[in-house]
Design a protein around this motif. Structure first.
Motif, PDB file in Angstrom:
ATOM      1  N   LYS A   2       4.050  24.513 158.026  1.00  0.00           N
ATOM      2  CA  LYS A   2       4.269  23.126 157.651  1.00  0.00           C
ATOM      3  C   LYS A   2       3.339  22.239 158.458  1.00  0.00           C
ATOM      4  O   LYS A   2       3.012  22.550 159.595  1.00  0.00           O
ATOM      5  CB  LYS A   2       5.714  22.717 157.929  1.00  0.00           C
ATOM      6  CG  LYS A   2       6.732  23.431 157.078  1.00  0.00           C
ATOM      7  CD  LYS A   2       8.117  22.909 157.318  1.00  0.00           C
ATOM      8  CE  LYS A   2       8.632  23.387 158.661  1.00  0.00           C
ATOM      9  NZ  LYS A   2      10.027  23.008 158.917  1.00  0.00           N
ATOM     10  N   LYS A   4       3.071  18.153 159.604  1.00  0.00           N
ATOM     11  CA  LYS A   4       3.934  16.983 159.661  1.00  0.00           C
ATOM     12  C   LYS A   4       3.139  15.698 159.526  1.00  0.00           C
ATOM     13  O   LYS A   4       2.122  15.504 160.165  1.00  0.00           O
ATOM     14  CB  LYS A   4       4.699  16.980 160.985  1.00  0.00           C
ATOM     15  CG  LYS A   4       5.699  15.863 161.095  1.00  0.00           C
ATOM     16  CD  LYS A   4       6.581  15.873 162.326  1.00  0.00           C
ATOM     17  CE  LYS A   4       6.199  16.717 163.475  1.00  0.00           C
ATOM     18  NZ  LYS A   4       7.107  16.639 164.605  1.00  0.00           N
ATOM     19  N   ARG A   5       3.616  14.825 158.695  1.00  0.00           N
ATOM     20  CA  ARG A   5       3.155  13.443 158.572  1.00  0.00           C
ATOM     21  C   ARG A   5       4.447  12.643 158.552  1.00  0.00           C
ATOM     22  O   ARG A   5       5.360  12.953 159.292  1.00  0.00           O
ATOM     23  CB  ARG A   5       2.358  13.284 157.273  1.00  0.00           C
ATOM     24  CG  ARG A   5       1.612  11.968 157.167  1.00  0.00           C
ATOM     25  CD  ARG A   5       0.908  11.870 155.831  1.00  0.00           C
ATOM     26  NE  ARG A   5      -0.128  10.879 155.837  1.00  0.00           N
ATOM     27  CZ  ARG A   5      -0.805  10.539 154.758  1.00  0.00           C
ATOM     28  NH1 ARG A   5      -0.577  11.144 153.616  1.00  0.00           N
ATOM     29  NH2 ARG A   5      -1.726   9.623 154.830  1.00  0.00           N
ATOM     30  N   GLU A   8       6.723  16.203 155.234  1.00  0.00           N
ATOM     31  CA  GLU A   8       6.164  17.518 155.542  1.00  0.00           C
ATOM     32  C   GLU A   8       5.653  18.156 154.270  1.00  0.00           C
ATOM     33  O   GLU A   8       6.196  17.942 153.195  1.00  0.00           O
ATOM     34  CB  GLU A   8       7.210  18.418 156.190  1.00  0.00           C
ATOM     35  CG  GLU A   8       7.600  17.972 157.571  1.00  0.00           C
ATOM     36  CD  GLU A   8       8.610  18.895 158.218  1.00  0.00           C
ATOM     37  OE1 GLU A   8       9.077  19.860 157.572  1.00  0.00           O
ATOM     38  OE2 GLU A   8       8.948  18.643 159.382  1.00  0.00           O
ATOM     39  N   LYS A   9       4.607  18.939 154.418  1.00  0.00           N
ATOM     40  CA  LYS A   9       4.034  19.645 153.284  1.00  0.00           C
ATOM     41  C   LYS A   9       3.767  21.084 153.705  1.00  0.00           C
ATOM     42  O   LYS A   9       3.215  21.323 154.776  1.00  0.00           O
ATOM     43  CB  LYS A   9       2.732  18.980 152.851  1.00  0.00           C
ATOM     44  CG  LYS A   9       2.060  19.717 151.714  1.00  0.00           C
ATOM     45  CD  LYS A   9       0.830  19.033 151.211  1.00  0.00           C
ATOM     46  CE  LYS A   9       0.299  19.826 150.039  1.00  0.00           C
ATOM     47  NZ  LYS A   9      -0.780  19.190 149.378  1.00  0.00           N
ATOM     48  N   GLU A  57      -0.064  16.032 161.708  1.00  0.00           N
ATOM     49  CA  GLU A  57      -1.271  15.755 160.924  1.00  0.00           C
ATOM     50  C   GLU A  57      -2.441  15.380 161.821  1.00  0.00           C
ATOM     51  O   GLU A  57      -3.573  15.786 161.579  1.00  0.00           O
ATOM     52  CB  GLU A  57      -1.022  14.643 159.903  1.00  0.00           C
ATOM     53  CG  GLU A  57      -2.262  14.394 159.051  1.00  0.00           C
ATOM     54  CD  GLU A  57      -2.169  13.196 158.147  1.00  0.00           C
ATOM     55  OE1 GLU A  57      -3.012  13.103 157.244  1.00  0.00           O
ATOM     56  OE2 GLU A  57      -1.261  12.360 158.329  1.00  0.00           O
ATOM     57  N   VAL A  73      -5.503  20.006 153.003  1.00  0.00           N
ATOM     58  CA  VAL A  73      -4.123  19.536 153.079  1.00  0.00           C
ATOM     59  C   VAL A  73      -4.130  18.066 152.669  1.00  0.00           C
ATOM     60  O   VAL A  73      -4.633  17.210 153.376  1.00  0.00           O
ATOM     61  CB  VAL A  73      -3.532  19.707 154.491  1.00  0.00           C
ATOM     62  CG1 VAL A  73      -2.115  19.156 154.538  1.00  0.00           C
ATOM     63  CG2 VAL A  73      -3.561  21.169 154.888  1.00  0.00           C
ATOM     64  N   ASN A  74      -3.590  17.784 151.486  1.00  0.00           N
ATOM     65  CA  ASN A  74      -3.592  16.446 150.918  1.00  0.00           C
ATOM     66  C   ASN A  74      -2.159  15.975 150.756  1.00  0.00           C
ATOM     67  O   ASN A  74      -1.401  16.535 149.964  1.00  0.00           O
ATOM     68  CB  ASN A  74      -4.308  16.461 149.558  1.00  0.00           C
ATOM     69  CG  ASN A  74      -4.388  15.104 148.923  1.00  0.00           C
ATOM     70  OD1 ASN A  74      -3.714  14.161 149.316  1.00  0.00           O
ATOM     71  ND2 ASN A  74      -5.218  14.998 147.906  1.00  0.00           N
ATOM     72  N   PHE A  75      -1.775  14.957 151.516  1.00  0.00           N
ATOM     73  CA  PHE A  75      -0.410  14.465 151.460  1.00  0.00           C
ATOM     74  C   PHE A  75      -0.123  13.639 150.226  1.00  0.00           C
ATOM     75  O   PHE A  75       1.008  13.471 149.839  1.00  0.00           O
ATOM     76  CB  PHE A  75      -0.082  13.670 152.716  1.00  0.00           C
ATOM     77  CG  PHE A  75       0.086  14.553 153.916  1.00  0.00           C
ATOM     78  CD1 PHE A  75       1.291  15.177 154.165  1.00  0.00           C
ATOM     79  CD2 PHE A  75      -0.963  14.776 154.788  1.00  0.00           C
ATOM     80  CE1 PHE A  75       1.453  16.014 155.256  1.00  0.00           C
ATOM     81  CE2 PHE A  75      -0.822  15.601 155.880  1.00  0.00           C
ATOM     82  CZ  PHE A  75       0.386  16.221 156.119  1.00  0.00           C
ATOM     83  N   GLU A  76      -1.138  13.112 149.593  1.00  0.00           N
ATOM     84  CA  GLU A  76      -0.934  12.318 148.387  1.00  0.00           C
ATOM     85  C   GLU A  76      -0.318  13.173 147.279  1.00  0.00           C
ATOM     86  O   GLU A  76       0.500  12.701 146.518  1.00  0.00           O
ATOM     87  CB  GLU A  76      -2.247  11.689 147.907  1.00  0.00           C
ATOM     88  CG  GLU A  76      -2.893  10.778 148.948  1.00  0.00           C
ATOM     89  CD  GLU A  76      -1.951   9.752 149.546  1.00  0.00           C
ATOM     90  OE1 GLU A  76      -1.194   9.102 148.783  1.00  0.00           O
ATOM     91  OE2 GLU A  76      -1.946   9.589 150.779  1.00  0.00           O
ATOM     92  N   ALA A  78       1.735  15.636 147.777  1.00  0.00           N
ATOM     93  CA  ALA A  78       3.128  15.858 148.141  1.00  0.00           C
ATOM     94  C   ALA A  78       3.983  14.650 147.749  1.00  0.00           C
ATOM     95  O   ALA A  78       5.120  14.802 147.327  1.00  0.00           O
ATOM     96  CB  ALA A  78       3.253  16.127 149.640  1.00  0.00           C
ATOM     97  N   ILE A  79       3.432  13.453 147.859  1.00  0.00           N
ATOM     98  CA  ILE A  79       4.174  12.248 147.519  1.00  0.00           C
ATOM     99  C   ILE A  79       4.390  12.179 145.998  1.00  0.00           C
ATOM    100  O   ILE A  79       5.447  11.816 145.525  1.00  0.00           O
ATOM    101  CB  ILE A  79       3.420  10.988 148.011  1.00  0.00           C
ATOM    102  CG1 ILE A  79       3.414  10.992 149.548  1.00  0.00           C
ATOM    103  CG2 ILE A  79       4.049   9.721 147.481  1.00  0.00           C
ATOM    104  CD1 ILE A  79       2.503   9.957 150.162  1.00  0.00           C
TER     105      ILE A  79
END
Length: 81
Positions: A2, A4-5, A8-9, A57, A73-76, A78-79
């Motif tokens: 995982k 973390k931001r 989590e992704k 992150e 790793v792209n958090f966008e 995940a959102i």
């Protein structure tokens, strides 16, 4: 593993990608760790996906910068999911 931001992704295989990028780099592990501001033990724990909590992150981005790679790793995404 995982990362973390504010969320989590899961990023399966991230440790292997970091290991591959490190092995392609000509600098020593000690040099890379110093530049990324992480200990050698922590670096290897990341590569082996053997850390207790999610990888921050900020740490991931420092590793990417030091290695000159985008680890994908792209958090966008995940959102949006």
């Amino acid at each position: 593993m995982k990362v973390k931001r504010s969320i989590e992704k899961y990023a399966p295989g991230l440790g292997a990608k970091i290991r591959q990028a490190r092995k392609s780099d000509k600098r020593s592990v000690e040099t890379l760790c110093g530049l990324a501001e992480v200990s050698r033990v922590y670096w290897y724990d990341i590569e082996n996906e053997n850390i207790r909590d999610a990888l921050p992150e900020e740490t991931l981005r420092r590793i990417e910068k030091v290695l000159g790679v985008d680890l994908g790793v792209n958090f966008e995404e995940a959102i949006a999911s």
